[in-house]
Scaffold this active site. Structure first.
Site, short mmCIF file in Angstrom:
data_model
loop_
_atom_site.label_atom_id
_atom_site.label_comp_id
_atom_site.label_asym_id
_atom_site.label_seq_id
_atom_site.Cartn_x
_atom_site.Cartn_y
_atom_site.Cartn_z
N CYS A 168 -1.21 32.59 -76.49
CA CYS A 168 -1.36 30.85 -76.05
C CYS A 168 -0.79 30.56 -74.66
O CYS A 168 0.27 31.24 -74.30
CB CYS A 168 -0.61 30.28 -77.13
SG CYS A 168 -1.55 30.55 -78.83
N LEU A 169 -1.30 29.59 -74.35
CA LEU A 169 -0.46 29.32 -72.99
C LEU A 169 0.63 28.26 -73.31
O LEU A 169 0.44 27.43 -73.91
CB LEU A 169 -1.67 28.17 -72.09
CG LEU A 169 -2.44 29.15 -71.30
CD1 LEU A 169 -3.06 28.32 -70.55
CD2 LEU A 169 -1.43 29.86 -70.24
#
Ligand code: FAD
Lengths: 410, 102
Positions: free
Chosen positions: B101-102
């Protein structure tokens, strides 16, 4: 009269209070916002505080001054949400009921997740810079530090502002050069990812910058523990990295109130529809900002774009209209690279950051994925924009909530 | 992109992850494992089939989740697939590399 309750008066909650105050008929709706703190912290400033670029007073203001008059600010700790009877229970026993709940309780560090991190040496040789106290203590440490091995470390993803640790490494390079002691400091960037960033094109550009600045990168490092006595971090594969000064970004989790309410996943992030921002479990609960589990960056700019779309969806929900699944994961982040320069990246769920111009296709003035002074001015201007526009829910001219594809080199 | 794996033409992305799970079989897994210096034992197969099951149920994979799976703990996961177990094991299992995930 019906009631909307907003949990958390940080970046996202404050924006929603301002938007809804404008948009809703006040005779029909009461808006309440709850927070336990007195101060609103400008978290992007935590990056600059350790390097004496910002002073504490640049980044702290009172919560009250950003909450509009028509909205009731309730101070106190939220104990839990009871979605089945639409109640919010406060730690002091007060009970508030809601018709619509907006959760904006953010994310925070959880150093206790990593064995050994919170030992005797916490904030002595092991620091975070994701809290005001951490950033301030680190500033004091750096002022007198004589050099050695500086390790900048990410524990696990997701974290708030995923580029901040890299920026920290870049700024450290610049800081020690200015102090004429760069040759006394070895900087290593340690990450659980396979490269500097999660998206390929940006990783390429950033890996290159790390090299230029003589910052070593250790990738694929999943930390198991911190050995404070022998000053090293150890990963599950047995790999060890020693430090004299460890600057770590601990695991980030949603607030415990989410866990107590049974609303979160294993990191207390709330399962949320990534297009509409409605919680998956309860139709009258919406989630904005760092508190959700959507696969977008946990950043203030993201919360800003979300707020425009969520406001529209709250109005639709009130009028029994179908929600728009319009949020595209749009993020827009400046990356400080030191020496008065910065990069800018603009991306969403489906498009990784690429080169190009922003916000005007072909014109700029900001350049995407390229270092420039103009971008650095943009990053510094962001603080003014944050206090004076973002929190008030003012639309930023020329920058749309969903990402624009023109002017980008896909 | 296509690549010859175990005598078959297999569709893969730039990083060598299968893009069509229906082309996966044990021989393909063996060969990808060899390329990554992993010798597959019964324990490896258990983990691989767990990962494939999770993927089928659209569960986002992370080191943390796998550590809590009761199938394998993180320490053993590292011992089975050294240096980046998540990205190596998913490649062998023929499923996409988990998007961190960013
Ligand atoms: C070092 C650093 C650098 C960053 N840099 C950038 C950047 O350059 N650009 C950018 O866009 N973003 C950046 N960010 C990210 C940005 O600050 C966050 O994404 C943003 O603040 C999220 O807003 P939020 O409203 O979701 O959470 P927050 O702003 O954290 O607000 C949460 C609020 O909820 C309250 N709360 C939580 N639980 C309870 C409870 N139980 N009872 C009462 N109150 C509660 C808290 O007191 C808090 O006020 C950075 C973050 C950090 C840490």
């Amino acid at each position: 009269m019906k009631r909307i309750v907003i949990l958390g008066a940080g970046t996202a909650g404050t924006m929603m209070a301002n938007h809804l105050n404008h948009e809703l008929k006040r005779a029909d709706w009461e808006i309440d916002i709850i927070d336990e703190r007195e101060e609103h912290y400008y978290q992007p400033g935590y990056l600059f505080l350790p390097f004496d670029i910002y002073e504490p007073e640049d980044i702290v203001k009172t919560i009250d001054e950003f909450i509009p008059k028509g909205v009731r600010l309730v101070k106190g700790k939220i104990d839990r949400v009871q979605p089945d009877n639409n109640h919010v229970l406060m730690a002091d026993g007060r009970v508030m009921n809601y018709d619509i709940l907006i959760i904006a309780t953010g994310a925070k560090i959880a150093p206790e997740e990593t064995p050994g991190m919170l030992g005797e040496e916490w904030h002595k040789t092991v620091f975070d810079f994701y809290t005001f106290e951490g950033a301030l203590n680190l500033r004091n440490k750096l002022r007198t530090w004589e050099g050695g091995k500086l390790v900048v470390h990410i524990t696990e993803m997701p974290i708030k502002c995923p580029v901040a640790p890299l920026e920290f490494a870049f700024l450290a390079d610049s800081y020690f050069q200015n102090k004429n002691m760069r040759d006394k400091v070895e900087i290593t960037f340690v990450t659980p990812l396979s490269g500097a960033f999660t998206k390929p094109k940006a990783t390429e550009a950033l890996d290159h910058l790390l090299q230029d600045k003589h910052i070593k990168i250790e990738s694929d490092f999943a930390i198991e523990s911190v050995d404070q006595e022998n000053k090293k971090i150890i990963d599950y594969g047995g790999r060890e990295i020693s430090y004299d000064l460890l600057v770590t970004v601990p695991t980030n989790k949603g607030d415990e109130v989410i866990e107590r309410s049974g609303l979160g996943d294993d990191l207390n992030f709330i399962p949320t529809n990534k297009g509409s921002l409605q919680s998956l479990a309860n139709k009258n609960i919406f989630v904005i900002g760092d508190a959700s589990n959507i696969p977008a960056s946990k950043a203030g700019s993201v919360a800003h774009f979300e707020a425009e779309i969520l406001t529209e969806n709250i109005k639709r929900y009130i009028h029994d209209e179908p929600l728009k699944e319009e949020f595209d994961g749009h993020a827009n982040c400046f990356i400080e690279t030191g020496h008065g320069k910065a990069l800018l990246i603009d991306f969403n769920y489906s498009h990784e950051p690429v080169e190009g111009t922003f916000p005007f296709p072909g014109v700029g003035p900001l350049r995407l994925l390229k270092e420039s002074r103009m971008n650095h001015m943009g990053k510094l201007a962001f603080r003014w924009i944050y206090w004076n526009m973002l929190l008030k829910g003012t639309h930023i001219p020329f920058v749309s909530a969903t990402m624009q594809e023109a002017g980008k080199e896909f | 992109m296509e690549k010859m794996i175990a005598g078959k033409t297999i569709a893969v992305n730039e990083e060598g992850y299968l893009t069509d799970f229906s082309q996966w079989d044990k021989a393909v897994a063996e060969e990808i494992a060899k390329e990554n210096n992993v010798e597959l034992t019964p324990r490896h197969w258990e983990v691989i089939s767990y990962l494939q099951g999770e993927h089928k149920n659209q569960v986002a994979l992370s080191i943390r989740k796998i550590g809590k799976s009761n199938v394998v703990d993180i320490k053993e996961f590292y011992a089975l697939f050294p240096n980046g177990p998540l990205k190596i094991s998913t490649k062998i299992a023929g499923i996409p590399k988990p998007a961190s995930c960013l």
